[in-house]
Every structure is written in C-alpha cells, then in structure tokens.
Design a protein around this motif. Structure first.
Motif, PDB file in Angstrom:
ATOM      1  N   ASN A 138     -63.785  76.692 -32.113  1.00  0.00           N
ATOM      2  CA  ASN A 138     -65.235  77.795 -30.966  1.00  0.00           C
ATOM      3  C   ASN A 138     -65.463  78.591 -31.745  1.00  0.00           C
ATOM      4  OD1 ASN A 138     -62.762  77.623 -27.979  1.00  0.00           O
ATOM      5  ND2 ASN A 138     -61.377  77.116 -29.503  1.00  0.00           N
ATOM      6  N   VAL A 139     -65.702  79.337 -30.885  1.00  0.00           N
ATOM      7  CA  VAL A 139     -66.667  80.113 -32.156  1.00  0.00           C
ATOM      8  C   VAL A 139     -65.952  81.719 -32.672  1.00  0.00           C
ATOM      9  CG1 VAL A 139     -68.292  82.275 -32.055  1.00  0.00           C
ATOM     10  CG2 VAL A 139     -68.773  80.038 -30.468  1.00  0.00           C
ATOM     11  N   ALA A 147     -64.201  84.270 -26.367  1.00  0.00           N
ATOM     12  CA  ALA A 147     -63.799  83.154 -27.623  1.00  0.00           C
ATOM     13  C   ALA A 147     -62.137  83.769 -27.212  1.00  0.00           C
ATOM     14  CB  ALA A 147     -64.102  83.911 -28.819  1.00  0.00           C
ATOM     15  N   HIS A 174     -73.549  78.769 -31.892  1.00  0.00           N
ATOM     16  CA  HIS A 174     -72.475  78.621 -32.068  1.00  0.00           C
ATOM     17  C   HIS A 174     -72.127  78.069 -33.694  1.00  0.00           C
ATOM     18  CE1 HIS A 174     -70.449  77.325 -27.751  1.00  0.00           C
ATOM     19  NE2 HIS A 174     -71.599  78.826 -27.680  1.00  0.00           N
ATOM     20  N   CYS A 175     -72.920  77.968 -33.421  1.00  0.00           N
ATOM     21  CA  CYS A 175     -72.955  77.353 -35.197  1.00  0.00           C
ATOM     22  C   CYS A 175     -73.815  78.107 -36.751  1.00  0.00           C
ATOM     23  CB  CYS A 175     -73.953  76.264 -36.402  1.00  0.00           C
ATOM     24  SG  CYS A 175     -73.742  75.745 -37.240  1.00  0.00           S
ATOM     25  N   HIS A 179     -68.527  73.326 -25.609  1.00  0.00           N
ATOM     26  CA  HIS A 179     -68.646  73.180 -26.894  1.00  0.00           C
ATOM     27  C   HIS A 179     -68.314  72.042 -27.772  1.00  0.00           C
ATOM     28  CE1 HIS A 179     -67.256  77.110 -27.567  1.00  0.00           C
ATOM     29  NE2 HIS A 179     -65.709  77.008 -27.338  1.00  0.00           N
ATOM     30  N   LEU A 197     -73.018  81.639 -35.440  1.00  0.00           N
ATOM     31  CA  LEU A 197     -72.466  82.858 -35.245  1.00  0.00           C
ATOM     32  C   LEU A 197     -70.836  82.020 -36.086  1.00  0.00           C
ATOM     33  CD1 LEU A 197     -72.297  83.236 -31.525  1.00  0.00           C
ATOM     34  CD2 LEU A 197     -72.912  84.974 -33.460  1.00  0.00           C
ATOM     35  N   GLN A 219     -68.986  78.551 -35.733  1.00  0.00           N
ATOM     36  CA  GLN A 219     -68.542  77.485 -35.633  1.00  0.00           C
ATOM     37  C   GLN A 219     -68.909  76.342 -36.738  1.00  0.00           C
ATOM     38  OE1 GLN A 219     -68.712  76.375 -31.230  1.00  0.00           O
ATOM     39  NE2 GLN A 219     -67.161  75.103 -31.552  1.00  0.00           N
TER      40      GLN A 219
END
Length: 346
Positions: A196-197, A45, A275-276, A229, A278, A280
C-alpha cells in the motif's frame, strides 16, 4: 437387518450434508477491526492496509460499526469510489451497525456518503473470491486402501508359492513417501502493512527489507486490492525517478507472487499516480547463483515451460488456511459408519 441398514444410510447422508454445510460456513469481518467505520487518522491507507491482511469469499459478512447519524455506508462503482461520488450508490445504509453479505465474486467498493468523509479516507475496496465449498475426503480413501492388502495377504499365503509373497506395490509406496525439502522461503512484502501507500513515507519498505536475506528461489508476495494498486518490476533508473513508462513487467491482480529467479538488485513499485513518490516502492538484493539445478524444481510447480529473464510472477493463490479443519471434519462420517457396521455384524 435391512431396516437397520437403511436407517444407518439415512443417518450417514445427514452427517455428510452437515459436513458440507460446516465447510461452507460464513466468516464475519469487522471492518477496520478496533478502528471501526469512521474517518481514519491515517487517510485512505488505513482501510486499504486492513483489507490487504484479509481473504474475502462469497458468503462472508462485512460488519460496519458506526454511530447512526454520524456516518453511513454505501456500495458504489469503481468510478464513484475513485472520485468519491456519492450521487448514485448501488446501495446505502444509514443505520449502524450495518451487516453486508458478499454475494458475488470480484471487486467491491464502499464509502461513507457524509460530506468530505470519503475524501478523508473513509472508503474501502476489497476483492472477493468465489466460495470454495469443496470438502477434501480424497485423503480418506487413500488412507483406507493400504489397510485392505494386509487382509488379503494372509488368505493368499497358504495357497500361493513363496515367490509371490513379496508385493512390489507395497515396497514402492514407502519409497516414494519422503518428499525433498525445499530451502526456498516466502516473504509477505510489508508483513501486516501489505502492499500500500505507506503512512511513514518511502523508508517503510526499505526498513522491512533490512535484515532479510533474499535468495534465488525465494518468493515475494504482494498483498493488495485489485484496482487500487499494482506491482511493477523496473530498472534502477526508473525506480529512482518513479518513471512508469518503461516497465519490465506489471501485475495488476492481487495477491501477486513473484519468484526470484536470478541474483542481483531487484526493484519494484506501484504505477498508480503518486503512489511510488509517496513511498510504495521496494528495492532488494538477491544472492545466489542462477544455476540450472534449482530452476526445474521451481518451474515445475507453476507448470511453466520457459523461465523468463526477469522475476517470474506466480499467479496461483496460496492454499487456504482452513484445510486442516476440513480434513478433521471429513473423517467424521467414516468413523461413524465404521462404528455402525461394527455393531451390525458383531
């Protein structure tokens, strides 16, 4: 007189050539800035966040600062970037610092080929736009034309009747000059963090949204690297469970601009795996009425004939920040020629 005039025209051509060269000047980007090119403590990231704050164009230069023997930089395909495969790089450099000139538009991918470095986050994906070498001299002729009518007016005054004195074209110009101000605001999601994450978990974007007042007509800008992304508009149930199977709409090209067209709660997330979960993801509350009044002023900008039920993505990129210097530079040849002609005919 003819020889002087030809010399002046030649000088003017040289100035125009120099002006075009200046407008297409390269920009140099130090990869990671103070972080340099190394294994980042914050994972992948770190470089993704750095790239989301930059605008890359053909002709720009990337500078990878690293110690020779400890790191390397290789340009690879997207598949190799995603899997950290170092077996078939497009190009590779083992001597630091390394300068890489961006020669083509599109997505570019870089990683370190030292074992485990890529997996630990030493990788960079960027999106390069075509170089815009256009100069903006258009405002200069427009500014010079209003000067001509006053010179013609004194000549016409003695021979023309007073009924022709008021010129309609002059009175219309000031009437159309003032433009209506828009109350809509533009929000860069995550500010410098970009889309981003987040390294601090799911609360990152919620902290960013806290204290902001989102209204109908405002615009959200999601800055992210293409292929790394995306941003999807979802319902609350999908947002809570990070369910990517039933999406309202998805934008895969960054930066993504979404205009808030109706009030209520709005939910966004990245559909890339994990990603979500984590962090985002973004939830905001939009106030205001879905009145027809503000809609035409917003809809006419992207030249869209219909207004979707959900948030409408605006894919046009923001105007370049270097427009002001180009206007100043474009005025140089006009000033030069004015001085020259004044000396010739005085």
């Amino acid at each position: 007189m003819a020889r002087k005039l030809s010399t002046l025209v030649a000088f003017a051509a040289i100035i125009f050539a120099l002006l075009q060269h200046v407008s297409m000047a390269q920009r140099t980007h130090i990869v990671g800035d103070a972080l340099a090119w190394t294994v980042p403590s914050g994972g992948a990231a770190a470089y993704s966040a750095w790239a989301s704050r930059k605008t890359f164009a053909v002709g720009d230069i990337l500078v990878f600062n690293f110690t020779t023997g400890l790191h390397s930089v290789a340009e690879v395909s997207k598949a190799a970037f995603d899997s950290c495969n170092t077996s078939s790089p497009i190009s590779i450099s083992t001597n630091g610092p390394t300068n890489i000139t961006l020669r083509t538009a599109g997505s570019h991918y870089y990683l370190c080929t030292i074992p485990s470095h890529c997996a630990l986050g030493q990788k960079l994906a960027i999106n390069v736009s075509a170089a815009s070498g256009s100069i903006s001299p258009a405002p200069q002729p427009a500014a010079s034309r209003p000067v001509t009518p006053p010179t013609a007016t004194p000549v016409m005054a003695p021979s023309v009747s007073p009924s022709t004195a008021p010129t309609p074209s002059v009175s219309v110009a000031p009437a159309t000059a003032p433009a209506p101000a828009s109350a809509a605001q533009t929000y860069i999601v995550g500010d410098n963090m970009g889309w981003n994450v987040p390294t601090t978990g799911p609360v990152s974007y919620q902290r960013w949204a806290n204290g902001k007042s989102f209204k109908v007509g405002d615009t959200l800008v999601f800055n992210f690297v293409n292929g790394a992304h995306n941003v999807a508009t979802v319902r609350k149930a999908a947002y809570d469970s990070c369910n990517t199977t039933s999406l309202i709409n998805t934008i895969s090209t960054g930066p993504a601009r979404i205009t808030l067209t109706n009030s209520g709660e709005h939910y966004y997330m990245c559909t890339f795996p994990t990603h979500c979960s984590l962090g985002q993801k973004l939830a905001i509350n939009v106030t205001g009425t879905d009145a027809a009044a503000p809609t035409p002023s917003i809809a006419t900008t992207p030249s869209s004939s219909t207004v979707p039920l959900g948030d409408s993505p605006v894919t046009s990129p923001p105007p370049p920040s270097a427009s002001a210097p180009s206007l100043v530079l474009a005025a140089l040849p006009v000033t030069f020629l004015s001085l020259v002609f004044a000396r010739l005919f005085n």
